[in-house]
Design a protein around this motif. Sequence first.
Motif, PDB file in Angstrom:
ATOM      1  N   TRP A   1       0.378  -1.401   0.145  1.00 48.14           N
ATOM      2  CA  TRP A   1       0.286  -0.024   0.390  1.00 48.14           C
ATOM      3  C   TRP A   1       1.107   1.502   0.151  1.00 48.14           C
ATOM      4  O   TRP A   1       2.059   1.344   0.329  1.00 48.14           O
ATOM      5  N   TYR A   2       0.314   2.261  -0.780  1.00 47.19           N
ATOM      6  CA  TYR A   2       1.059   4.107  -0.415  1.00 47.19           C
ATOM      7  C   TYR A   2      -0.745   4.871   0.421  1.00 47.19           C
ATOM      8  O   TYR A   2      -1.034   4.206  -0.561  1.00 47.19           O
ATOM      9  N   ASP A   3       0.394   5.739   0.818  1.00 48.55           N
ATOM     10  CA  ASP A   3      -0.111   6.755   0.455  1.00 48.55           C
ATOM     11  C   ASP A   3       0.303   8.328   0.883  1.00 48.55           C
ATOM     12  O   ASP A   3       1.185   8.490   0.542  1.00 48.55           O
ATOM     13  N   LEU A   4      -0.834   9.892   0.584  1.00 51.47           N
ATOM     14  CA  LEU A   4      -0.197  11.012  -0.040  1.00 51.47           C
ATOM     15  C   LEU A   4      -0.660  11.834   0.777  1.00 51.47           C
ATOM     16  O   LEU A   4      -1.643  11.675   0.793  1.00 51.47           O
ATOM     17  N   LEU A   5       0.064  12.277   1.956  1.00 49.47           N
ATOM     18  CA  LEU A   5      -0.917  12.729   3.037  1.00 49.47           C
ATOM     19  C   LEU A   5      -0.588  13.872   3.538  1.00 49.47           C
ATOM     20  O   LEU A   5       0.242  14.222   3.226  1.00 49.47           O
TER      21      LEU A   5
ATOM     22  N   PRO B   1      -0.837  18.623   8.580  1.00 49.09           N
ATOM     23  CA  PRO B   1      -0.773  20.099   9.667  1.00 49.09           C
ATOM     24  C   PRO B   1       0.746  20.787   9.270  1.00 49.09           C
ATOM     25  O   PRO B   1       1.406  20.515   8.331  1.00 49.09           O
ATOM     26  N   ASP B   2       0.420  22.480   9.537  1.00 50.43           N
ATOM     27  CA  ASP B   2       1.269  23.223   8.952  1.00 50.43           C
ATOM     28  C   ASP B   2       1.835  22.970   8.069  1.00 50.43           C
ATOM     29  O   ASP B   2       3.235  23.898   7.593  1.00 50.43           O
ATOM     30  N   GLY B   3       1.084  22.702   6.879  1.00 54.88           N
ATOM     31  CA  GLY B   3       1.627  22.556   5.056  1.00 54.88           C
ATOM     32  C   GLY B   3       2.409  21.723   4.857  1.00 54.88           C
ATOM     33  O   GLY B   3       3.095  21.583   3.484  1.00 54.88           O
ATOM     34  N   LEU B   4       2.596  20.592   6.146  1.00 53.72           N
ATOM     35  CA  LEU B   4       3.815  19.212   5.527  1.00 53.72           C
ATOM     36  C   LEU B   4       2.542  18.415   4.672  1.00 53.72           C
ATOM     37  O   LEU B   4       1.281  18.657   4.857  1.00 53.72           O
ATOM     38  N   VAL B   5       3.469  17.544   4.185  1.00 53.97           N
ATOM     39  CA  VAL B   5       2.985  16.031   3.436  1.00 53.97           C
ATOM     40  C   VAL B   5       3.454  15.289   3.996  1.00 53.97           C
ATOM     41  O   VAL B   5       5.594  14.563   3.977  1.00 53.97           O
ATOM     42  N   GLY B   6       2.890  13.614   3.973  1.00 54.75           N
ATOM     43  CA  GLY B   6       3.427  12.546   4.433  1.00 54.75           C
ATOM     44  C   GLY B   6       3.211  11.352   3.216  1.00 54.75           C
ATOM     45  O   GLY B   6       2.353  11.922   2.449  1.00 54.75           O
ATOM     46  N   LEU B   7       4.410  10.792   3.389  1.00 50.49           N
ATOM     47  CA  LEU B   7       4.590   9.468   2.156  1.00 50.49           C
ATOM     48  C   LEU B   7       4.905   8.504   2.765  1.00 50.49           C
ATOM     49  O   LEU B   7       5.574   8.123   3.596  1.00 50.49           O
ATOM     50  N   VAL B   8       3.830   7.799   2.855  1.00 50.66           N
ATOM     51  CA  VAL B   8       4.258   6.267   3.465  1.00 50.66           C
ATOM     52  C   VAL B   8       4.110   5.157   2.074  1.00 50.66           C
ATOM     53  O   VAL B   8       3.306   4.875   1.082  1.00 50.66           O
ATOM     54  N   ILE B   9       4.953   4.524   2.496  1.00 48.69           N
ATOM     55  CA  ILE B   9       4.072   2.876   1.562  1.00 48.69           C
ATOM     56  C   ILE B   9       4.952   1.473   2.541  1.00 48.69           C
ATOM     57  O   ILE B   9       5.216   2.260   3.238  1.00 48.69           O
ATOM     58  N   GLY B  10       3.981   0.800   2.295  1.00 51.96           N
ATOM     59  CA  GLY B  10       4.515  -0.660   3.576  1.00 51.96           C
ATOM     60  C   GLY B  10       4.046  -1.824   2.993  1.00 51.96           C
ATOM     61  O   GLY B  10       3.113  -1.673   1.112  1.00 51.96           O
ATOM     62  N   ASP B  11       4.341  -2.862   3.228  1.00 50.36           N
ATOM     63  CA  ASP B  11       4.703  -4.218   2.194  1.00 50.36           C
ATOM     64  C   ASP B  11       3.733  -5.131   3.301  1.00 50.36           C
ATOM     65  O   ASP B  11       4.918  -5.127   4.652  1.00 50.36           O
ATOM     66  N   VAL B  12       2.794  -5.889   3.967  1.00 52.17           N
ATOM     67  CA  VAL B  12       2.290  -6.684   4.544  1.00 52.17           C
ATOM     68  C   VAL B  12       2.418  -8.118   4.092  1.00 52.17           C
ATOM     69  O   VAL B  12       2.473  -8.488   3.121  1.00 52.17           O
ATOM     70  N   GLN B  13       3.485  -8.912   5.211  1.00 51.93           N
ATOM     71  CA  GLN B  13       3.640 -10.321   5.256  1.00 51.93           C
ATOM     72  C   GLN B  13       2.046 -11.386   4.197  1.00 51.93           C
ATOM     73  O   GLN B  13       1.378 -11.189   4.199  1.00 51.93           O
ATOM     74  N   GLY B  14       2.407 -11.448   3.179  1.00 50.83           N
ATOM     75  CA  GLY B  14       2.285 -12.435   2.730  1.00 50.83           C
ATOM     76  C   GLY B  14       1.469 -12.189   1.280  1.00 50.83           C
ATOM     77  O   GLY B  14       1.454 -10.797   1.236  1.00 50.83           O
ATOM     78  N   HIS B  15       0.832 -13.405   0.750  1.00 48.94           N
ATOM     79  CA  HIS B  15      -0.274 -12.816  -0.670  1.00 48.94           C
ATOM     80  C   HIS B  15      -1.721 -13.273  -0.264  1.00 48.94           C
ATOM     81  O   HIS B  15      -2.111 -14.320  -1.044  1.00 48.94           O
ATOM     82  N   ASN B  16      -2.167 -13.018   0.550  1.00 44.77           N
ATOM     83  CA  ASN B  16      -3.466 -13.893   0.648  1.00 44.77           C
ATOM     84  C   ASN B  16      -4.710 -12.518   0.704  1.00 44.77           C
ATOM     85  O   ASN B  16      -4.102 -11.043   0.688  1.00 44.77           O
ATOM     86  N   ALA B  17      -6.133 -12.956   1.069  1.00 42.90           N
ATOM     87  CA  ALA B  17      -7.418 -12.363   1.777  1.00 42.90           C
ATOM     88  C   ALA B  17      -6.799 -11.818   2.673  1.00 42.90           C
ATOM     89  O   ALA B  17      -6.757 -10.089   2.843  1.00 42.90           O
ATOM     90  N   GLU B  18      -5.996 -11.839   3.694  1.00 42.74           N
ATOM     91  CA  GLU B  18      -5.943 -11.984   5.109  1.00 42.74           C
ATOM     92  C   GLU B  18      -4.645 -11.033   4.846  1.00 42.74           C
ATOM     93  O   GLU B  18      -4.953  -9.681   5.704  1.00 42.74           O
ATOM     94  N   ALA B  19      -3.642 -11.313   4.415  1.00 40.66           N
ATOM     95  CA  ALA B  19      -2.331 -10.081   4.366  1.00 40.66           C
ATOM     96  C   ALA B  19      -3.273  -8.553   3.672  1.00 40.66           C
ATOM     97  O   ALA B  19      -3.141  -7.571   3.660  1.00 40.66           O
ATOM     98  N   THR B  20      -4.561  -8.540   2.834  1.00 41.23           N
ATOM     99  CA  THR B  20      -4.805  -7.275   2.200  1.00 41.23           C
ATOM    100  C   THR B  20      -6.006  -6.575   3.867  1.00 41.23           C
ATOM    101  O   THR B  20      -5.969  -5.451   3.799  1.00 41.23           O
TER     102      THR B  20
END
Length: 738
Positions: free
Chosen positions: A516-520, A523-542
């Motif tokens: 997954w990823y996110d661009l947030l 507050p105060d005009g800052l920008v957040g960049l998030v990227i991640g990877d949950v272990q596994g390749h199944n519905a539980e990981a999603t």
Amino acid sequence: MDQSSPRRASRSELRCVRALLRASSAAELLAALLAEGPAWITGEGSALYLLDGGTLRLTASHELPAWAHRKYAVVDPASELPAALALRRREPVLLSPQQTSTDYPNTAAGLGTGLVALAVLPLVVDGDPVGSLALALAHRGAVPRRDVELLETFADVAAHRLSHLLDHVHAADPASDRPRSELPSADGELLSLAVRSAGAGAFERDLVTGETLWDAQAYRAVGLRPPGATGRAPDLADVVHPEDLPDVQAALAEALATGGPYRISYRVVRPDGAPWQVDEAGEVMLDVHQRPVRTAGLLTGREWRPGPTGGSAAAAAAGARSTLLLALTRSLSRAVTVREVTTALTDVARPALGAAGVVLDLVDEGRLTPVSPAVFGGPHRAELNRLHDLAGGVMEHVLARATPLFSEPGQERRGADAPAAWTVLPLVASGRQVGSCLITFATERSFSREDRTMFSAFAGILAQSLERARLYDVHHERASELQRAMLPRSLPSLPGISSAARYLPSTEGMQIGGDWYDLLRLPDGLVGLVIGDVQGHNAEATAVMGQLRSGLWAYATDGHDPATTLERTSRLLAGMETELFATCLYVVLDPATGALRAARAGHPPPVRISAAGAVELEVPGGPPLGVLPEVRYPLAGARLEPGETLLAYTDGLVEVRDEDYDDSVQRMLGGLELWTAEAGGAGRLEQPEALERLADLLTLNVTEREVRQDDVALLLLHRVLTGAVGRERSDSARPVRN
């Protein structure tokens, strides 16, 4: 591990070396290298040059364009062309796709850097030049030194084999005017003297076109008059004894499904009516995607002597048909998706049944829709579409009646292009109409009662495989849609930055992932960049991915710094009813000053892309989220200058099977370095849509893979130059391209 220790050669590499040492011509040597070498040697556009009287002469090639044959058939060793340059320098010359498409053969810029498409290697033996070898590569970034050394090893083996063959030719006829570089022609002389002396004939089957070629001795082996030095072979059903045909088809199905060497024996009926024994020894050759594309081998004939039989000929034929059905069932059982079932049908069933063509239509919303042209494709798509148009009404009629239809000998054809013989099979599984299958044959044939029973049974097996595959495809698509729904549909437009993102799901098995990823907007005009990877390749990981994304968003928008945000998210994951863990990178950027703070939990570090190139940012990491819930993550600081870009990605972007992960990362960095060195460099990112094009470039190697083992996510964040800030403020949110 001690980096100075020598790397042990793999079995595939040793098999390639053995194949090179067995080659009896330049063409066979190049073919052996492409067939047995690593999958990243793609073959298309490869060529072999031999030194001949002071010039380099093109001796063998594979899928080299006609214009290249005309323009580069003879190369001056003193020129700046890659074949000459590699031989003169005694070192490999590496060319990028941009060079081969626009600047070729100019080698002045970018040698040895990323995005390599062509490697040209010198062929030298004991200091004496033999020629040059050009190989097309699948690398999209810098070629690891390990791969270059492997290519140099193959080139050394090839050079010694070619030198031996050239010396042998010269020793056989010292007075000959034939140049030293001229080897026995693989096209005109299919057999060596030893093979011809044994009375063996050579054959070659193109499994894509269905065409089989025999040399003159192969015709003699089955008792037929040869039409010339080589000719198109008769249809299998016209040569093999009817009682042995099912056995031959079953053996071919097994060989086509697995690839590699095979041996079969069968009877043929000579023109004088006498039975004759034929022994066929060949090899099924696979392409880089492990699909059978060609068979080649030898035929020998001998007098047939009936041996003891344990039953009637009819019982033996029935057993052989059962063996054929079992082989076809095994091949179809390995297929998971509808595309894989169709591939097995065209790659294994079609040649094993001796068919000229196969058209598969599936029921979609109450009507038949062709699917085979999409799989077969290429120059055969038009032919398959023509067959579908010709037989569409019959296929619908057969499906409605649920009864197979077979052509009869002497039956009037519907047009000159109609197949000589055919069968249309209704595909019905569990009482549901699945589709229809048309199988055509190049020569007229009579379908016996046993043949009709076998084809009807095959229709049932095919229908069950397709029904199972369609159910899988539906479930996989729904799971992928669920995962996409949990990702941002668009990226927010934020002052002072531009952004682009990509997400590509896995294609192997039922693998849906937790990337997954996110661009947030913070507050105060800052920008957040998030990227991640949950272990596994199944519905539980999603599902876990969706919870983590929401939790991290809440902690981040509360104003916590990246380290604290990851610590709280790790405790959140540890408290969930799951044993999964996740990697994550969280970066906070101030677009006004470029100040950057970052923390990472077991995730690849971000990459800074600037005019100077591409480098990984030094962001100390901690364990993945959920592993040690009480751990504290280090907080790193840096600065992103105007015009610079930050790349965050998951490991699926670079990870390649059987390759060291660090080498894969360096290949990507090498490609980015070449990209920034081109005209305009990183400054091109100020142009509209430039960041989207860079995202497409980064995912190019992934999208071209036949199988994608892992899902892929990437996020690009570009700090715009001062004059472009106002324009970025006015942009609306842009949808993410996936």
